[in-house]
Design a protein around this motif. Structure first.
Motif, PDB file in Angstrom:
ATOM      1  N   THR A 131       0.784   5.352  -3.269  1.00 47.93           N
ATOM      2  CA  THR A 131       0.746   5.116  -1.821  1.00 47.93           C
ATOM      3  C   THR A 131      -0.656   4.756  -1.364  1.00 47.93           C
ATOM      4  O   THR A 131      -0.856   3.830  -0.560  1.00 47.93           O
ATOM      5  N   ALA A 182       6.918  14.336  -7.363  1.00 46.01           N
ATOM      6  CA  ALA A 182       7.337  13.150  -6.617  1.00 46.01           C
ATOM      7  C   ALA A 182       6.132  12.288  -6.235  1.00 46.01           C
ATOM      8  O   ALA A 182       6.216  11.051  -6.247  1.00 46.01           O
ATOM      9  N   MET A 201       5.228  10.259  -9.231  1.00 47.83           N
ATOM     10  CA  MET A 201       6.168   9.167  -9.476  1.00 47.83           C
ATOM     11  C   MET A 201       6.140   8.113  -8.373  1.00 47.83           C
ATOM     12  O   MET A 201       6.722   7.048  -8.515  1.00 47.83           O
ATOM     13  N   THR A 226       7.491   8.563  -5.406  1.00 42.71           N
ATOM     14  CA  THR A 226       8.704   8.665  -4.590  1.00 42.71           C
ATOM     15  C   THR A 226       8.515   9.551  -3.365  1.00 42.71           C
ATOM     16  O   THR A 226       9.429   9.732  -2.566  1.00 42.71           O
ATOM     17  N   LEU A 227       7.341  10.134  -3.223  1.00 40.64           N
ATOM     18  CA  LEU A 227       6.941  10.863  -2.018  1.00 40.64           C
ATOM     19  C   LEU A 227       5.484  10.508  -1.771  1.00 40.64           C
ATOM     20  O   LEU A 227       4.723  10.260  -2.710  1.00 40.64           O
ATOM     21  N   ASP A 228       5.097  10.482  -0.513  1.00 38.90           N
ATOM     22  CA  ASP A 228       3.757  10.005  -0.174  1.00 38.90           C
ATOM     23  C   ASP A 228       2.715  11.113  -0.074  1.00 38.90           C
ATOM     24  O   ASP A 228       1.618  10.996  -0.621  1.00 38.90           O
ATOM     25  N   SER A 288      -0.025  10.425  -2.741  1.00 38.91           N
ATOM     26  CA  SER A 288       0.274   9.728  -3.987  1.00 38.91           C
ATOM     27  C   SER A 288      -0.732   8.601  -4.221  1.00 38.91           C
ATOM     28  O   SER A 288      -1.071   7.848  -3.302  1.00 38.91           O
ATOM     29  N   GLN A 347      14.254  11.884  -1.493  1.00 30.78           N
ATOM     30  CA  GLN A 347      12.921  11.299  -1.463  1.00 30.78           C
ATOM     31  C   GLN A 347      13.009   9.798  -1.687  1.00 30.78           C
ATOM     32  O   GLN A 347      13.712   9.321  -2.565  1.00 30.78           O
ATOM     33  N   THR A 348      12.324   9.054  -0.859  1.00 31.46           N
ATOM     34  CA  THR A 348      12.322   7.608  -0.979  1.00 31.46           C
ATOM     35  C   THR A 348      10.899   7.107  -1.021  1.00 31.46           C
ATOM     36  O   THR A 348       9.964   7.818  -0.674  1.00 31.46           O
ATOM     37  N   THR A 349      10.722   5.864  -1.418  1.00 35.08           N
ATOM     38  CA  THR A 349       9.395   5.294  -1.515  1.00 35.08           C
ATOM     39  C   THR A 349       8.883   4.919  -0.142  1.00 35.08           C
ATOM     40  O   THR A 349       9.617   4.870   0.838  1.00 35.08           O
TER      41      THR A 349
END
Length: 350
Positions: A267, A101, A104, A106-108, A264, A39-41
């Motif tokens: 996001t 996630a 945090m 780290t996932l949208d 998120s 998982q990335t931003t």
């Protein structure tokens, strides 16, 4: 005519995609590319905000088909400013992982069953109760009302934004022992459930041994007789070939499972108000598409199961099942909110 065209489109897409999992929804896959699953931003490429959306079902599920259509129109209507890549088959984690996630950043985006959200908030816990709704129309009357909107709004307290209420439909019981018609028929059977206290308490009230287990382990557990059955809508049962190892299915419809489309909060705050409005509007549009897909595909899979020799029991006394689960209502009424429960019951009795 509209429903017929939609079903034809849905089934055509399913035939093209094919079933991607046998023992559970864990095969890697996404709508646009395949990655390791890390998982990335959120990524900004030029003027385009690239977002990741994950879910746990297969690429031929209503979740995935509707999400990818939604993503395509989001890209079109934002004139390329927001691009969403959709990843199926738990490639970005299980539902709990993906909700965490989102918190945090780290996932949208994710589309989870409402039940795992009970680990984070009490806002949707009322939907965990057994036989709260007997028909889809009762559920829609609640989740599309101000009550449902308030539930979505409250999710901001846990760092996510609720866009709209999609669904995973009504859950049924499949097993490898024999026909189940009454709660007494469940006594002593080891039934896989989600890791949800109310779900597990419900099956215990019906006399079953409720067993939480990762979705990817269910096929093998049934095959090896580690468990006797499971509960799920027809679509994931058929798509994961679980009817091959649990050939008795009872149409209980014991839990109705909304699936809130979540983004998120981190996001969301990166998206312009103009594009936020587009995303919300299209989320409402595609919740209707996804719900229709769920109902039609579920019915189609039920028919396919019967054609393949599965015994499907439909004539049960739901009121008797609901009465047998009354201790669960008594135990969780205060936690869920007596006023909310009464309000919902009044709404569906009209």
């Amino acid at each position: 005519m509209k429903k017929t065209r939609l079903l034809a489109l849905t089934l055509s897409a399913i035939m093209v995609l094919g079933t991607t999992a046998c023992g559970g929804g864990n095969a890697d896959g996404s709508s646009s590319n395949k990655e390791s699953g890390a998982q990335t931003t959120t990524k900004l490429t030029g003027d385009t905000l690239e977002l990741k959306a994950g879910h746990v079902l297969t690429e031929d599920s209503p979740y995935h088909l509707a999400l990818t259509q939604w993503a395509d129109e989001v890209y079109e209507k934002t004139e390329g400013r927001v691009k969403v890549d959709v990843f199926a088959n738990s490639v970005l984690g299980n539902e709990r992982d993906m909700i965490e996630a989102l918190q945090m950043g780290t996932l949208d985006i994710t589309l989870p069953n409402s039940a795992p959200l009970s680990n984070f908030t009490d806002a949707l816990k009322v939907f965990d109760l057994p036989f709260l709704f007997m028909e889809p129309e009762d559920a829609y009357a609640v989740i599309d009302s101000e009550v449902g909107a308030g539930m979505l709004d409250s999710l901001s307290d846990i760092g996510v934004v609720g866009l709209s209420m999609w669904e995973n439909g009504f859950r049924n019981i499949a097993n490898n022992k024999g026909e189940i018609r009454t709660p007494d028929d469940l006594k002593g059977l080891k039934i896989r459930t989600m890791e949800n206290p109310i779900h597990m308490a419900s099956f215990k009230a019906w006399g079953a041994d409720a067993t939480a287990m990762a979705w990817g382990e269910v096929y093998t557990a049934l095959q090896q007789k580690t468990i006797d059955g499971l509960e799920n809508p027809f679509t994931p049962i058929y798509q994961n070939k679980l009817h091959e190892v649990a050939p008795f299915v009872t149409v209980t419809g014991h839990f109705y499972c909304p699936a809130p489309l979540l983004i998120s909060k981190t996001t969301w705050e990166k998206i312009s108000p103009e594009d936020q409005a587009v995303i919300r509007e299209l989320s409402d549009k595609y919740k209707e598409v996804e719900r229709q897909m769920c109902m039609e595909v579920d019915e189609d899979y039920k028919n396919r199961m019967m054609e393949e020799g599965v015994t499907v029991v439909e004539d049960i006394d739901k009121a008797a099942w609901r009465e047998a689960a009354q201790p669960v209502y008594d135990e969780y009424a205060d936690e869920i909110g007596v006023d909310l429960l009464n309000q919902i019951q009044e709404m569906i009795s009209k």
